[in-house]
Design a protein around this motif. Structure first.
Motif, PDB file in Angstrom:
ATOM      1  N   ASN A  40       0.676  -1.196  -0.126  1.00 17.27           N
ATOM      2  CA  ASN A  40      -0.222   0.063  -0.040  1.00 17.27           C
ATOM      3  C   ASN A  40       0.838   1.318   0.064  1.00 17.27           C
ATOM      4  O   ASN A  40       0.559   2.306  -0.730  1.00 17.27           O
ATOM      5  CB  ASN A  40      -0.884  -0.053   1.260  1.00 17.27           C
ATOM      6  CG  ASN A  40      -2.071  -1.025   1.099  1.00 17.27           C
ATOM      7  OD1 ASN A  40      -2.284  -1.320  -0.047  1.00 17.27           O
ATOM      8  ND2 ASN A  40      -2.856  -1.194   2.139  1.00 17.27           N
ATOM      9  N   LYS A  43       1.897   2.029  -3.561  1.00 15.67           N
ATOM     10  CA  LYS A  43       0.763   2.609  -4.462  1.00 15.67           C
ATOM     11  C   LYS A  43       0.811   4.137  -4.529  1.00 15.67           C
ATOM     12  O   LYS A  43       0.741   4.801  -3.332  1.00 15.67           O
ATOM     13  CB  LYS A  43      -0.619   1.993  -4.135  1.00 15.67           C
ATOM     14  CG  LYS A  43      -0.850   0.363  -4.334  1.00 15.67           C
ATOM     15  CD  LYS A  43      -2.461   0.422  -3.928  1.00 15.67           C
ATOM     16  CE  LYS A  43      -2.509  -0.970  -3.866  1.00 15.67           C
ATOM     17  NZ  LYS A  43      -4.002  -1.328  -3.156  1.00 15.67           N
ATOM     18  N   TYR A  45      -1.506   7.099  -5.911  1.00 15.82           N
ATOM     19  CA  TYR A  45      -2.946   7.370  -6.552  1.00 15.82           C
ATOM     20  C   TYR A  45      -2.580   8.743  -7.289  1.00 15.82           C
ATOM     21  O   TYR A  45      -2.443   9.662  -6.746  1.00 15.82           O
ATOM     22  CB  TYR A  45      -4.025   7.562  -5.198  1.00 15.82           C
ATOM     23  CG  TYR A  45      -4.285   6.110  -4.920  1.00 15.82           C
ATOM     24  CD1 TYR A  45      -3.688   5.499  -3.851  1.00 15.82           C
ATOM     25  CD2 TYR A  45      -5.389   5.735  -5.186  1.00 15.82           C
ATOM     26  CE1 TYR A  45      -3.860   4.332  -3.238  1.00 15.82           C
ATOM     27  CE2 TYR A  45      -5.794   4.340  -4.785  1.00 15.82           C
ATOM     28  CZ  TYR A  45      -5.139   3.703  -3.608  1.00 15.82           C
ATOM     29  OH  TYR A  45      -5.292   2.517  -3.242  1.00 15.82           O
ATOM     30  N   VAL A 205      -4.465   4.053  -9.963  1.00 10.04           N
ATOM     31  CA  VAL A 205      -3.454   3.296  -8.941  1.00 10.04           C
ATOM     32  C   VAL A 205      -2.329   3.063  -9.880  1.00 10.04           C
ATOM     33  O   VAL A 205      -2.187   2.154 -10.787  1.00 10.04           O
ATOM     34  CB  VAL A 205      -4.334   2.207  -8.563  1.00 10.04           C
ATOM     35  CG1 VAL A 205      -3.243   1.986  -7.402  1.00 10.04           C
ATOM     36  CG2 VAL A 205      -5.645   2.605  -8.012  1.00 10.04           C
ATOM     37  N   LYS A 219      -2.321  -3.655 -11.078  1.00  7.48           N
ATOM     38  CA  LYS A 219      -3.350  -4.526 -11.489  1.00  7.48           C
ATOM     39  C   LYS A 219      -3.937  -4.194 -12.973  1.00  7.48           C
ATOM     40  O   LYS A 219      -5.284  -4.076 -13.188  1.00  7.48           O
ATOM     41  CB  LYS A 219      -4.421  -4.951 -10.583  1.00  7.48           C
ATOM     42  CG  LYS A 219      -3.968  -5.821  -9.351  1.00  7.48           C
ATOM     43  CD  LYS A 219      -5.131  -6.158  -8.638  1.00  7.48           C
ATOM     44  CE  LYS A 219      -4.719  -6.490  -7.305  1.00  7.48           C
ATOM     45  NZ  LYS A 219      -5.622  -7.010  -6.431  1.00  7.48           N
ATOM     46  N   GLU A 222      -7.387  -2.267 -12.796  1.00 13.92           N
ATOM     47  CA  GLU A 222      -8.397  -2.670 -12.100  1.00 13.92           C
ATOM     48  C   GLU A 222      -8.810  -1.817 -11.063  1.00 13.92           C
ATOM     49  O   GLU A 222     -10.134  -1.761 -10.886  1.00 13.92           O
ATOM     50  CB  GLU A 222      -7.993  -4.212 -11.905  1.00 13.92           C
ATOM     51  CG  GLU A 222      -9.190  -5.356 -11.813  1.00 13.92           C
ATOM     52  CD  GLU A 222      -8.373  -6.603 -11.325  1.00 13.92           C
ATOM     53  OE1 GLU A 222      -8.685  -6.766  -9.995  1.00 13.92           O
ATOM     54  OE2 GLU A 222      -7.801  -7.138 -12.221  1.00 13.92           O
ATOM     55  N   GLU A 223      -8.239  -1.207 -10.244  1.00 15.52           N
ATOM     56  CA  GLU A 223      -8.770  -0.587  -9.111  1.00 15.52           C
ATOM     57  C   GLU A 223      -9.056   0.961  -9.381  1.00 15.52           C
ATOM     58  O   GLU A 223      -9.209   1.719  -8.520  1.00 15.52           O
ATOM     59  CB  GLU A 223      -7.778  -0.700  -8.084  1.00 15.52           C
ATOM     60  CG  GLU A 223      -7.891  -2.028  -7.359  1.00 15.52           C
ATOM     61  CD  GLU A 223      -6.983  -2.066  -5.672  1.00 15.52           C
ATOM     62  OE1 GLU A 223      -6.509  -1.033  -5.688  1.00 15.52           O
ATOM     63  OE2 GLU A 223      -7.081  -3.103  -5.448  1.00 15.52           O
ATOM     64  N   ASP A 224      -8.651   1.151 -10.803  1.00 13.59           N
ATOM     65  CA  ASP A 224      -8.992   2.731 -11.210  1.00 13.59           C
ATOM     66  C   ASP A 224     -10.265   3.040 -10.983  1.00 13.59           C
ATOM     67  O   ASP A 224     -11.329   2.211 -11.042  1.00 13.59           O
ATOM     68  CB  ASP A 224      -8.501   3.006 -12.528  1.00 13.59           C
ATOM     69  CG  ASP A 224      -6.824   2.647 -12.755  1.00 13.59           C
ATOM     70  OD1 ASP A 224      -6.518   2.467 -11.683  1.00 13.59           O
ATOM     71  OD2 ASP A 224      -6.380   2.954 -13.933  1.00 13.59           O
ATOM     72  N   LYS A 225     -10.619   4.352 -10.851  1.00 15.03           N
ATOM     73  CA  LYS A 225     -11.808   4.711 -10.822  1.00 15.03           C
ATOM     74  C   LYS A 225     -12.001   6.002 -11.940  1.00 15.03           C
ATOM     75  O   LYS A 225     -11.266   6.822 -11.841  1.00 15.03           O
ATOM     76  CB  LYS A 225     -12.158   5.359  -9.355  1.00 15.03           C
ATOM     77  CG  LYS A 225     -13.818   5.135  -9.030  1.00 15.03           C
ATOM     78  CD  LYS A 225     -14.138   5.550  -7.801  1.00 15.03           C
ATOM     79  CE  LYS A 225     -15.056   6.905  -7.966  1.00 15.03           C
ATOM     80  NZ  LYS A 225     -14.949   7.451  -6.349  1.00 15.03           N
TER      81      LYS A 225
END
Lengths: 616, 478
Positions: A40, A43, A45, A205, A219, A222-225
């Protein structure tokens, strides 16, 4: 091996080492949570900022749009030797600026590390494009697009409000919603509709490696928004009318409010002096200038400033009198340059014919007439005492929206003030006052305070023959639904049947021609059937304030206007011409005839600022 | 005095303890490599660039090797015994002088600044105190059990320790507690270590639980020892245990508004028992019981003064660190931040580690002081369980070998000095690594030979190489 002290100590040493190694084993091998925490930590953002919602006027014209500007980012760890002069040239800055920045980066080298820092903010696209073409020569520099507000019309600076980077205080109050570097609406519609306009931030991310360089998508995204753009807002404002009103109010202090009576939609709301939209776009730079301006452009007088309404208020008293039955439209009262009472008491009036009936009293704005009316309302035998009758009167007045916040969508709206019996009991002691003590209420003076929005609402109420819709500035649109309260009719306590008489008087005030005694002949426009009422609000601090309300056409009115010009003198001097010009512009799209054009020019050029007393 | 290089006795190769030298060099090089790794994120310059810490450390290492060579080949090992007193006095003088003349670094005044070089007299004091202890305690006829000898020995340790506490360097002072192991080896009663351990336990229990619990534990442990040593072990089992259990449930048994608190009742019971025990011991002339009872009274006093010591004697930051360690306060972003991030760094290393210079945790600066006090994090993250265990084993080997050589020595001076060196290294190792693992409060002392910094490296080099020289001196002839 014997257990002598040497060996005991060696065993102790091994035991301690075993404890350390056991703990190492536990956190490095057995426990997974530290690996996740470390992941974490790596990572990164990156925020994707949504585009802010667009603000339209009632006809679909863009009042506030978006444009792109670029921030120039520098990554000091990637910067190699470069041509300072060339960079300064493309960025249109002094070479010294670049040299200073480089020195600053060097000084903060440890703190910055491999990060990027903002070197210049809000480069216009032209400059950025020039830089982009040659950016390969300048490793370590890159641009980052950012949305800025853009204002195609110079209309409604203070209505729209400004957007700026959130400060520490704002963050403290909105801890969960905003982060440093975010932008938020600070005033006006931008602030009131922040929730719809701002949209929802997204993020990507990324993973960084041990050199703090961004390496790859986490990933595969995959975790993007995704960012969700803000909702567009449609205002009830007519951009052209607003702009025109601002021109009329140039160099005057006061307010000009126009409402569509059939809906309560605010067509234009000008508080003068206002804020130019070019200053809004870069509010930070102009903040000091605007906040120290002695005429307080940030102060929205139209909804925040309570003034005595002056003679305009006679309409309210007349309607109450009719409803209470203390007089009829045919009742006449004498006026000998005023209303005489007691030994030497006199409420002065101007020269006009006497006696007058109700319609004529409106047309000529007779003060004495309303002294009789109010005296009869307050001394009505129906009520036990003056306290009861005054409170009844107040109830009537408040049913027109006075003395309370109308409930418009201006968060800063002020309630104004209508005195009640308790107020006078406190001021004069119980029993120490009578109708004649408070006789100034009859002509809208004394303790009454109402905002220009209240007056515009009164005008719309009369235009509607007895009801109003709460004035508002936001319309329903695709994703925005306004409060249903804005679609409810609010009736006054006066029967709708009494209103035509008042309208008759207002019609005659405007359309009787010069020499007839009508106070607002200057507001007359042929074919528009404007109905109006002048007011001259006495002002202990200087010249009287010029007040005028009008609506048009007489039947099926399309627009109701209230004009309040500080230190403008008689109602007819400034407020009436300005309100009538606005009405004409709205109804016909232009100003017709040489006489009217000359009036328009005179109004636009008039400068009353020198008359305004500045409070220090 | 000078110039002992020659052919007297046995040759170089056989007299120098090369194994110790190799362990020393290995640790120094591991330190240097990890310092480079931990600074390369912010300074991407070369290994030898003097502008960054790895470059500087290279210079300190080179200087340390010069020191080592001087100690081994130039200075006669015989002088230390004679110079112990002047060196000790000078060191004390420096410790006092730094309070007035030193520069303030992170709230403590313990550094001399000479231009770019800073130097901490507390480091010198470790050497001087070790030499002084060795010199004093190796005198003919010295007996630690003799009161006068014991007091002087204690003063030799406590004087520099006290001055260092006055410099607000409590961490460095704590190292001196380690000398107690040397004293134990030299005949100090094991009960003293036991009592120090008990005192720490009572302190922690009082802070984390309550006075009552601490008193109960004190009563249980002391009664057990006294009964066992006076030959009444069975009595303790039959009467002692039930009484302690009864007392343990006292808070639940008492009605809520009883006029005595459980603590008061327990105190009264303990007082009565102490009186009885004292009377019995007096009749039986049992010295152990008398001393034990004095210790118990001391323990009770400690329990009731803990709150005062904790709140008034300790400084704010020290108090917070202890609170976080004992779990009395959660503070993952404040004081607990370092420890939390340090554990994340070490924990994320896994079995094999992330690889040299690949640690994400340490290189992004999540772990503060990563090249000095928290250097073990870099080792843990990049070299994993294998690497960090290896480093700990190297230290164990180093200490082990020093103790074994010291034991073998024929001279008391060499033996005592060797134990002092071993104790210093042990304390630093355990406090420093314990801190990074969250076993000890955050106490800023370096990891010997590995952490960045010239002062510390030189002090340990001198400390170790004086021992190697002393050891060699004996091997030459025997």
């Amino acid at each position: 091996m014997t257990l002598d002290r040497e060996n005991k100590l060696l065993i102790g040493l091994c035991a301690m080492a075993a404890i350390l190694i056991a703990k190492l084993f536990s956190i490095q091998i057995l426990d997974d949570k530290y690996k996740q925490s470390a992941e974490n930590n790596t990572k990164v953002y990156t925020t994707i900022y949504p585009t802010r919602g667009i603000i339209h006027d009632r006809n679909g014209k863009i009042l506030v749009g978006n444009k792109v500007a670029y921030d120039l980012l520098a990554t000091p760890s990637e910067i190699t030797e470069f041509d300072t002069l060339a960079l300064a040239h493309v960025l249109e800055v002094e070479p010294q600026f670049i040299i200073d920045k480089m020195a600053e980066f060097k000084k903060n080298k440890r703190r910055i590390g491999f990060q990027s820092v903002v070197m210049m903010k809000k480069l216009p696209p032209e400059v950025y494009m020039k830089f982009a073409e040659v950016s390969y020569q300048f490793p370590g520099f890159r641009g980052q697009a950012r949305n800025l507000r853009e204002y195609p019309f110079n209309a409604g600076g203070n209505l729209l409000g400004y957007v700026s980077e959130v400060n520490e205080n704002y963050l403290k109050n909105h801890a969960d919603e905003y982060k440093a570097g975010d932008y938020a609406g600070m005033t006006g519609i931008e602030a009131a509709r922040e929730k719809e306009l701002r949209g929802i931030k997204g993020y990507e991310v990324w993973l960084r490696n041990s050199k703090n360089k961004i390496e790859s998508r986490f990933k595969e995204g995959e975790e993007d928004k995704e960012a969700i753009p803000g909702d567009n807002i449609t205002t009830t404002i007519d951009a052209e009318l607003q702009n025109y009103g601002q021109m009329l109010m140039n160099n005057k202090v006061g307010s000009l409010v126009a409402i569509e009576p059939s809906t309560g939609e605010i067509l234009a709301l000008i508080s003068s002096p206002g804020i130019d939209v070019d200053k809004l776009a870069d509010f930070g730079h102009h903040y000091t200038e605007i906040s120290t301006d002695p005429y307080k452009p940030m102060y929205n007088r139209a909804v925040q400033a309570p003034y005595p309404p002056g003679s305009v208020f006679k309409l309210v008293n007349g309607l109450i009198g009719l409803q209470e039955g203390v007089f009829t439209p045919n009742t006449t009262y004498p006026c000998s340059m005023g209303f005489h009472f007691g030994k030497s008491g006199k409420l002065r009036c101007h020269a006009h014919k006497s006696p007058v009936n109700f319609e004529e009293s409106i047309m000529m704005s007779c003060n004495a007439y309303y002294c009789y009316v109010l005296k009869d309302i307050l001394e009505n035998k129906k009520y036990e005492n003056i306290e009861e009758s005054l409170n009844k009167w107040r109830e009537y007045v408040m049913s027109f929206g006075f003395g309370q916040k109308l409930g418009s969508d201006f968060p800063s709206e002020q309630a104004g003030f209508i005195p009640d019996a308790a107020y006078y009991n406190k001021y004069y002691k119980k029993g120490g006052w009578k109708a004649l003590t408070v006789i100034s209420l009859s002509i809208g003076q004394a303790e009454i305070g109402c905002t220009p929005l209240h007056l515009a609402n009164l005008c719309a109420t009369i235009a509607n023959r007895g009801h109003y819709f709460i004035p508002h500035i936001i319309k329903d649109s695709e994703n925005v639904t306004i409060d249903p309260k804005y679609k409810e009719k609010h009736y006054t306590m006066v029967d709708t049947t009494h209103f035509p008489k008042v309208i008759g008087g207002m019609y005659r005030a405007v359309n009787s021609g010069y020499g007839s005694g009508g106070t607002a002949s200057i507001a007359a426009v042929e074919g528009l059937d404007i109905c109006g009422k002048t007011g001259t609000a006495q002002n202990p601090h200087g010249d009287d304030h010029s007040v005028f309300i009008c609506f048009a056409p007489k039947d099926n009115p399309k627009i109701a206007v209230a004009a309040f010009i500080e230190n403008g003198g008689f109602g007819a001097s400034y407020a009436a011409p300005i309100a009538s010009l606005l009405t004409e512009k709205y109804l016909t799209g232009e100003i017709c005839g040489n006489e009217r054009k000359a009036l328009e020019k005179r109004m636009m050029e008039a400068n009353l600022l020198h008359k305004v007393r500045i409070k220090k | 005095m000078i110039g002992q290089i020659g052919n007297r006795g046995r040759g170089l190769g056989k007299t120098i303890d090369w194994k110790l030298v190799i362990i020393y060099m290995t640790l120094v090089l591991i330190g240097w490599a990890n310092i480079y790794s931990s600074v390369q994120a912010t300074d991407s310059t070369g290994l030898f660039d003097f502008a960054n810490r790895s470059g500087k450390q290279f210079v300190w290492i080179a200087a340390a090797l010069v020191l080592a060579i001087v100690i081994l080949f130039v200075v006669s090992p015989r002088i230390y015994e004679g110079l112990a007193v002047p060196i000790y006095v000078i060191a004390i003088g420096l410790l006092l002088a730094v309070i007035v003349l030193g520069v303030e670094v992170k709230g403590s005044r313990s550094w001399f600044a000479l231009g770019p070089i800073r130097f901490q007299p507390a480091e010198v004091s470790k050497i001087s105190t070790s030499l002084m202890l060795a010199a004093f305690m190796s005198q003919l006829g010295y007996k630690i059990s003799r009161f006068k000898d014991f007091v002087i020995t204690a003063l030799i340790i406590l004087v520099p320790m006290g001055i260092i506490v006055m410099q607000s360097e409590t961490g460095s002072a704590l190292v001196y507690v380690g000398f107690i192991f040397m004293l134990y080896r030299e005949g100090l009663s094991g009960w003293l270590i036991f009592m120090v351990g008990m005192a720490i336990l009572l302190f922690i229990l009082t802070l984390t639980c309550s006075n009552f619990v601490a008193l109960l534990v004190l009563a249980g442990v002391s009664s057990f020892c006294i009964m066992l040593y006076s030959g009444r072990g069975k009595w303790w089992v039959f009467f002692g245990i039930p009484l302690i259990v009864l007392m343990a449930f006292l808070p639940r048994l008492l009605p809520e508004d009883f006029f005595l608190t459980p603590t008061h009742i327990l105190l009264v019971v303990m007082f009565i028992l102490i009186m009885v025990a004292a009377y019995v011991a007096f009749r039986e002339r049992h010295m152990f019981t008398h001393l034990s009872l004095i210790a118990v009274l001391g323990g009770i006093m400690l329990i009731f003064s803990t709150a005062y010591l904790f709140n008034n004697v300790l400084q704010d930051h020290q108090r917070k660190r202890i609170e976080v360690l004992l779990g009395m306060k959660e503070d993952p972003s404040g004081v607990g931040y370092n420890v939390n991030q340090s554990k994340i760094a070490i924990g994320s290393g896994g079995l094999w580690g992330k690889g040299y210079m690949e640690g994400t945790q340490t290189t992004f600066g999540f772990v503060p002081e990563q090249s000095t006090d928290f250097i073990f994090c870099t080792i843990g993250e990049e070299w994993g369980f294998i690497g960090s265990s290896f480093v700990i084993l190297l230290y164990v080997l180093l200490i082990w070998r020093i103790i074994r050589s010291a034991e073998r020595s024929r001279e008391a001076f060499t033996r005592i000095y060797g134990y002092c060196v071993a104790c210093c290294i042990f304390m630093h190792l355990f406090i420093n690594v314990g801190m990074t693992l969250g076993l000890m409060p955050v106490i800023g002392i370096p990891l010997p030979l590995v952490s960045y910094g010239g002062s510390s490296l030189w002090a340990f080099t001198v400390l170790i190489f004086i021992f190697i020289a002393l050891d060699r001196n004996e091997r030459k002839y025997f």
